[in-house]
Design a protein around this motif. Structure first.
Motif, PDB file in Angstrom:
ATOM      1  N   HIS A   1      64.360  29.529  42.132  1.00  0.00           N
ATOM      2  CA  HIS A   1      64.159  30.897  41.627  1.00  0.00           C
ATOM      3  C   HIS A   1      63.227  31.694  42.546  1.00  0.00           C
ATOM      4  O   HIS A   1      62.127  31.242  42.847  1.00  0.00           O
ATOM      5  CB  HIS A   1      63.591  30.865  40.203  1.00  0.00           C
ATOM      6  CG  HIS A   1      63.526  32.211  39.562  1.00  0.00           C
ATOM      7  ND1 HIS A   1      64.648  32.950  39.257  1.00  0.00           N
ATOM      8  CD2 HIS A   1      62.469  32.987  39.191  1.00  0.00           C
ATOM      9  CE1 HIS A   1      64.288  34.104  38.719  1.00  0.00           C
ATOM     10  NE2 HIS A   1      62.977  34.157  38.677  1.00  0.00           N
TER      11      HIS A   1
ATOM     12  N   HIS B   1      62.625  36.080  44.201  1.00  0.00           N
ATOM     13  CA  HIS B   1      63.087  37.453  44.448  1.00  0.00           C
ATOM     14  C   HIS B   1      62.507  37.796  45.809  1.00  0.00           C
ATOM     15  O   HIS B   1      61.358  38.246  45.894  1.00  0.00           O
ATOM     16  CB  HIS B   1      62.583  38.427  43.381  1.00  0.00           C
ATOM     17  CG  HIS B   1      62.800  37.934  41.975  1.00  0.00           C
ATOM     18  ND1 HIS B   1      64.039  37.921  41.384  1.00  0.00           N
ATOM     19  CD2 HIS B   1      61.941  37.378  41.077  1.00  0.00           C
ATOM     20  CE1 HIS B   1      63.935  37.409  40.165  1.00  0.00           C
ATOM     21  NE2 HIS B   1      62.671  37.055  39.957  1.00  0.00           N
TER      22      HIS B   1
ATOM     23  N   ASP C   1      59.314  31.692  42.387  1.00  0.00           N
ATOM     24  CA  ASP C   1      59.490  33.008  41.767  1.00  0.00           C
ATOM     25  C   ASP C   1      59.215  34.101  42.793  1.00  0.00           C
ATOM     26  O   ASP C   1      58.826  33.835  43.928  1.00  0.00           O
ATOM     27  CB  ASP C   1      58.618  33.182  40.512  1.00  0.00           C
ATOM     28  CG  ASP C   1      59.136  34.310  39.594  1.00  0.00           C
ATOM     29  OD1 ASP C   1      60.202  34.885  39.900  1.00  0.00           O
ATOM     30  OD2 ASP C   1      58.479  34.610  38.578  1.00  0.00           O
TER      31      ASP C   1
ATOM     32  N   HIS D   1      62.024  30.107  34.099  1.00  0.00           N
ATOM     33  CA  HIS D   1      60.819  30.035  33.250  1.00  0.00           C
ATOM     34  C   HIS D   1      61.003  29.170  31.998  1.00  0.00           C
ATOM     35  O   HIS D   1      60.445  28.089  31.920  1.00  0.00           O
ATOM     36  CB  HIS D   1      60.297  31.431  32.887  1.00  0.00           C
ATOM     37  CG  HIS D   1      60.060  32.283  34.093  1.00  0.00           C
ATOM     38  ND1 HIS D   1      59.136  31.942  35.046  1.00  0.00           N
ATOM     39  CD2 HIS D   1      60.660  33.420  34.538  1.00  0.00           C
ATOM     40  CE1 HIS D   1      59.158  32.843  36.014  1.00  0.00           C
ATOM     41  NE2 HIS D   1      60.068  33.738  35.739  1.00  0.00           N
TER      42      HIS D   1
ATOM     43  N   HIS E   1      66.609  35.253  33.702  1.00  0.00           N
ATOM     44  CA  HIS E   1      65.256  34.957  33.198  1.00  0.00           C
ATOM     45  C   HIS E   1      65.365  34.731  31.690  1.00  0.00           C
ATOM     46  O   HIS E   1      66.054  35.484  31.000  1.00  0.00           O
ATOM     47  CB  HIS E   1      64.342  36.164  33.404  1.00  0.00           C
ATOM     48  CG  HIS E   1      64.049  36.485  34.833  1.00  0.00           C
ATOM     49  ND1 HIS E   1      64.769  37.396  35.559  1.00  0.00           N
ATOM     50  CD2 HIS E   1      63.101  36.011  35.671  1.00  0.00           C
ATOM     51  CE1 HIS E   1      64.270  37.483  36.788  1.00  0.00           C
ATOM     52  NE2 HIS E   1      63.249  36.645  36.882  1.00  0.00           N
TER      53      HIS E   1
END
Ligand SMILES: [Zn+2]
Length: 463
Positions: A65, A67, A319, A268, A231
């Motif tokens: 995960h 971004h 993340d 998460h 998410h």
């Protein structure tokens, strides 16, 4: 076909027997592992031979995960000390200024950091496409770095005017989202072993897309056999939002929109109860555990130990870089081990007299970062060093200040317990991405300068 021989390394295979070979090696042909075993039992020659005496060598770490674009908004002052919803509403207007060039540069920055921390496969979740940006910009940038990419075509369709969290300026029409999702799958998705690029469909979160888009994305993904990602259950605010808007808790909502199955993984998954852990186990949903981000945004502590006991696949994610604020995956392995222990402390480990009650070990945490990640992404060609698997690995020289006095006892645990370091070698499909501690596919310093210029411009508000 080029061959590569690695010899005399301390090899951690992460195979089903958890074999470790103190004087081991790998024989690689055309990007795949042909043999792994004691150096003495491997062929004596190859097109390239590398003696890794004094190094520990592991399967490449897998990031589930991220971004990438958020590397441009690390440590933004107004978002330093906020919870998730406040952090998002502070950053959305800055992200609305992203350009295709920004997506390209930030992808290379994130992947460079990942490569230098032992990562060989990264999943990225790109869910806003301002000013003509496309997933294509990210895919092109990743190709130059040389890591495997699970590119998630993210989306946001529920703006503030419809009761969502993001401003209307960063959301998109559902018709366009679905059409573009289909286009990127058809253009880029490679379902074969050894794939360098795979596509994932990833509506952003319960509070930024409609139920209709969740359902339609699942239908489209299943039509093409690509995976689904979003998410989920990150904060109590999100739980409240789901109860108010959908009359269900986040996991119940996922069941309702047909988002459970072995083709689904959630980022998460902090706020879940025992019954919901059971739902993940029964339907084989995966979890991307992001310990640094959960600490940074004060979101909570995911029940990693309970997931493992229940048989839920758990991988690790750094993340987005605006909530970490780094992409060091080996550091994330360490955070996962430490945070699982904090949770044990809260639930009474220090008062427990049960000798059977065990803490998450360094090797458990490394398992999450390798085999766990592969299972979460649904890839059986990566995650361990075994014949037939991709030649994806990293190596660290043990004779260094950070490991002094530690690696002599246990080189594997030293990598996790001691201060996270920059790796010496990262190899993807038999090709070197990091050699002698340096990225060899790109000019790292030039990238830092370009990135800093882009971050300053973005923050200042110019296009
Ligand atoms: Zn995220």
């Amino acid at each position: 076909m080029p061959t590569l021989l690695i010899k005399h390394a301390y090899i951690v295979t992460m195979d089903d027997h958890q074999r470790e070979l103190p004087d081991g090696g790998l024989f690689v042909r055309d990007g795949f592992i042909e043999q792994v075993g004691p150096t003495a039992e491997l062929p004596a020659e190859a097109d390239e031979v590398l003696d890794l005496s004094g190094h520990v060598l592991l399967p490449g770490l897998i990031n589930t995960h991220h971004h990438f674009y958020q590397t441009l908004t690390r440590v933004v002052p107004a978002a330093q000390d906020a919870n998730l919803f406040n952090w998002l509403t502070t950053l959305y207007p800055i992200w609305a200024r992203l350009t295709p060039d920004d997506i390209f540069i930030s992808t290379q920055t994130a992947l460079t950091e990942l490569a230098l921390s032992g990562c060989t496969t990264a999943s990225d979740h790109l869910y806003l496409f301002p000013n003509g940006s496309k997933l294509d910009d990210e895919i092109a940038a990743a190709k130059e770095v040389g890591l495997r990419l699970q590119a998630s075509r993210g989306s946001m369709s529920l703006g503030q005017s419809e009761g969502g969290l993001p401003p209307d300026s960063v959301v998109d029409s559902e018709t366009h989202i679905l059409k573009d999702s289909q286009r990127v799958i058809e253009t880029y998705h490679d379902p074969n072993p050894g794939a360098m690029t795979q596509i994932v469909l990833a509506p952003c979160s319960p509070f930024s897309v409609t139920s209709e888009l969740m359902r339609e994305s699942a239908k489209l993904a299943r039509q093409y056999g690509v995976h689904l990602h979003t998410h989920l259950a990150e904060t109590e605010d999100e739980e409240q939002f789901c109860l108010e808007r959908f009359g269900r808790r986040p996991v119940g909502y996922m069941q309702e929109v047909n988002w459970v199955g072995e083709d689904v993984w959630f980022a998460h998954a902090v706020w879940v109860n025992d019954k919901e852990i059971g739902v993940f186990a029964r339907h084989k949903c995966g979890v991307a555990h992001c310990p640094s981000s959960n600490m940074r945004l004060a979101s909570g502590i995911a029940p990693v130990k309970q997931y493992r006991t229940a048989g839920v696949n758990v991988g690790l994610g750094v993340d987005g870089s605006a909530s970490n604020d780094g992409s060091h995956l080996l550091a994330e392995v360490r955070q996962a081990m430490l945070l699982a222990r904090v949770k044990e402390g809260i639930t009474g480990f220090s008062r427990s007299n049960d000798p059977e009650r065990k803490l998450l070990t360094a090797r458990d945490a490394l398992y999450l970062g390798t085999r766990g990640g592969a299972a979460v992404l649904g890839r059986s060609d990566i995650g361990s060093l075994e014949p037939g698997k991709c030649a994806d690995f990293f190596a660290i020289h043990l004779d260094r200040i950070e490991y002094a006095g530690a690696a002599v006892h246990d080189p594997v645990a030293a990598m996790v317990f001691c201060q996270p370091v920059r790796v010496d070698y990262t190899v993807v499909g038999g090709r070197f991405v990091v050699r002698d501690g340096n990225l060899i596919t790109l000019d790292e310093q030039a990238l830092v300068e370009k990135h800093n210029r882009a971050a300053k411009r973005l923050f200042a508000g110019e296009r």
